[in-house]
Design an enzyme around this catalytic site. Structure first.
Site, PDB file in Angstrom:
ATOM      1  N   TYR A 165      -2.996  -6.215  30.539  1.00 27.61           N
ATOM      2  CA  TYR A 165      -1.948  -5.093  30.530  1.00 27.61           C
ATOM      3  C   TYR A 165      -2.304  -4.224  29.632  1.00 27.61           C
ATOM      4  CZ  TYR A 165       0.373  -8.367  33.761  1.00 27.61           C
ATOM      5  OH  TYR A 165       0.710  -9.057  35.024  1.00 27.61           O
TER       6      TYR A 165
ATOM      7  N   ARG B 184       6.944 -23.024  33.336  1.00 25.95           N
ATOM      8  CA  ARG B 184       7.287 -23.797  34.636  1.00 25.95           C
ATOM      9  C   ARG B 184       7.818 -25.046  34.635  1.00 25.95           C
ATOM     10  NH1 ARG B 184       1.585 -21.303  37.170  1.00 25.95           N
ATOM     11  NH2 ARG B 184       1.311 -20.715  35.068  1.00 25.95           N
TER      12      ARG B 184
END
Length: 411
Positions: A209, A355
Site C-alpha cells: 500500500y 482469522r
C-alpha cells in the site's frame, strides 16, 4: 522513544501444578504504553470486512468488533480505514476522510472501551493497490463489469506510474503537491480517530500500500527528494508519522504495521527494516506491528514469506532486539501455549491474531483458562454467571458418569 521496555519475565513459583507454563502468564500480564494500559498482550489484527457504505461504520462493525472485546482481547484494531476516498482498497472499506465517518465509528470505540478492551483503528491508503474487488468477487482490480453491477473503479495514485501487477490500473505518479495533500489527509484522519475515542492508531505501512510502496526500492524509483536513496524513500512515511504524532494526543499510542521484508531480490531486507524502525521510534511510534511481503500484485512473483506457525516471529524478534522497542507479531498464532512461548522467547511484546479470532471470538477467555487456570471471572458478567452455573451442572453429570451420548447409547 516513548515505548516502555519491560524487564525479562520471571513467573512466580507455584505448587498447584508441574506445568512450567501454568500459573501467572505473560500473555495475560498488562502492558503500559503512554497513558494506556493494555490488559493483556492479545491484539485483534485489522481485517477488512467490505461491509461499509460511503466509508460509514454500521451495526455490522459494532457487532463484529464488539464481540472481540466481550471475548477478552486486550486491543481491538478496526480494519484498514481509508484516509481519503481514492485510498480505499475496495468500495466497502471504512473511511475517515470526513467527520460523519468519525461520528459513526465513535460508538464502536466506546463499546470496546466499556467492555474492558483498548479500542484501536488502522489508518491506510491503498495507493496503486486501490480499487479492488471484494474477495468473493475475485479480489482483483475492479473492471467495467464490476461497474455494471454498481461497483465502479476509480483512478489510483502511487510513487511511480507503474501498475502493481498485470491487469492492474496504472497509477498517476504523485507530485510533491499530491504528497503534501495526502500527508494532511493522514493527519486529519488520525485526529478524527482520536476524537472518536480510539486510543491506538495503527498505520498501515505494509503489503504494497501507499506508505510501503514509497519505502520499497521495487516500487519507488523516483529521483527527487522522495526517492533515489534509502533516506529519500523513507521521507514520505516519516513525514506522515511526524504529522500524525503532532496531531493526536500525547496519550494516544501509535503503532506502525510494516512488511519486514519484501521477499523479492532487490527489495527491502530485515536490515533495512531495522533502520527504518529506529527512525519510526525516534518520531514517536510506540509499537512496530510486524508483517511481510505484498509489494507487488503480480501473481507470477511469489513474495510471500513461507507460511508456518508464528512465521513472522523471527522478524519481530530481530527488530525487537536491535531497536529495544516494543514489537508485535502476527501470523498463524493459534494456540495459547504457542502465544505464551512467543512472548517468553522475547520474539514480541504483543501477539496479533485475525482469522483465529474470527473462528473463536472467545479465544482470549479460553486461553486464560488454559494458561492460568481461571474459569469465568474474566468474562463479562452477563455471560460469566451463566457459564459458571453450567460448569456446576456438567461437573455433577461427569461425577455420575453421564456423557452427552448416554441417553442415546442405551439399548
Amino acid at each position: 522513544m516513548n515505548s516502555v521496555r519491560l524487564e525479562p519475565f520471571s513467573p512466580p513459583s507455584t505448587k498447584k501444578d508441574t506445568d512450567p507454563l501454568m500459573g501467572t502468564s505473560l500473555l495475560f500480564s498488562p502492558l503500559a504504553i503512554r497513558d494506556i494500559t493494555i490488559p493483556n498482550r492479545i491484539m485483534v489484527s485489522p481485517m477488512c470486512m467490505y461491509a461499509a457504505e460511503d466509508g460509514l461504520a454500521n451495526a455490522y462493525h459494532l457487532v463484529h468488533l464488539g464481540r472481540f472485546a466481550l471475548g477478552g482481547a486486550g486491543v481491538v484494531i478496526a480494519e484498514a480505514t481509508a484516509v481519503e476516498e481514492r485510498g480505499r482498497i475496495s468500495n466497502g472499506d471504512l473511511g475517515l476522510w470526513n467527520d460523519a465517518q468519525g461520528a459513526a465509528l465513535a460508538p464502536v470505540a466506546q463499546f470496546i472501551k466499556d467492555h474492558g478492551s483498548v479500542p484501536g483503528i488502522q489508518l491506510g491508503h491503498a495507493g496503486r493497490k486501490a480499487a479492488v474487488q471484494a474477495p468473493w468477487n475475485g479480489n482483483g482490480p475492479l473492471t467495467e463489469s464490476d461497474a455494471e453491477r454498481g461497483d465502479p473503479p476509480w483512478p489510483v495514485v502511487g510513487p511511480m506510474g507503474v501498475a502493481a501487477g498485470p491487469g492492474w490500473q496504472t497509477p498517476a505518479q504523485m507530485t510533491t503537491d499530491d504528497i503534501r495533500t495526502t500527508v494532511r489527509a493522514w493527519q486529519s484522519a488520525a485526529r478524527r480517530a482520536a476524537d472518536a475515542g480510539f486510543d491506538v492508531i495503527d498505520l498501515h505501512g505494509a503489503h504494497g500500500y501507499l506508505l510501503h510502496s514509497f519505502l520499497s526500492p521495487l516500487s519507488n524509483e523516483r529521483v527527487d527528494e522522495y526517492g533515489g536513496s534509502p533516506e529519500g524513500r523513507m521521507r514520505y512515511p516519516l513525514e506522515v508519522v511526524a504529522a500524525i504524532r503532532e496531531a493526536i494526543p500525547a496519550s494516544c499510542a501509535l503503532f506502525y504495521r510494516l512488511s519486514a521484508v519484501d521477499g523479492l531480490d532487490g527489495g527491502l531486507t530485515i536490515d533495512d527494516t531495522i533502520e527504518f524502525s529506529r527512525r519510526l521510534f525516534e518520531l514517536g511510534v510506540d509499537v512496530i506491528d510486524t508483517s511481510s511481503g505484498g509489494v507487488t500484485a503480480d501473481r507470477r512473483e511469489d513474495s510471500r514469506v513461507r507460511r508456518g506457525f508464528a512465521f513472522h516471529a523471527p522478524y519481530s524478534s530481530q527488530i525487537r532486539h536491535a531497536t529495544e522497542g516494543l514489537v508485535g507479531t502476527v501470523g498463524l498464532i493459534t494456540d495459547p501455549r504457542q502465544a505464551e512461548a512467543v512472548l517468553r522467547a522475547g520474539d514480541a511484546d504483543i501477539v496479533a491474531m485475525g482469522r483465529e479470532l474470527l473462528s473463536d471470538p472467545n479465544w482470549a477467555h479460553h486461553a486464560r483458562a488454559a494458561l492460568d487456570g481461571e474459569d469465568f471471572d474474566s468474562w463479562h458478567q452477563e455471560a460469566g454467571w451463566w457459564l459458571d452455573k453450567r460448569k456446576g451442572v456438567l461437573a455433577q453429570l461427569a461425577a455420575a458418569g453421564e456423557t452427552p451420548m448416554t441417553r442415546y447409547s442405551q439399548e
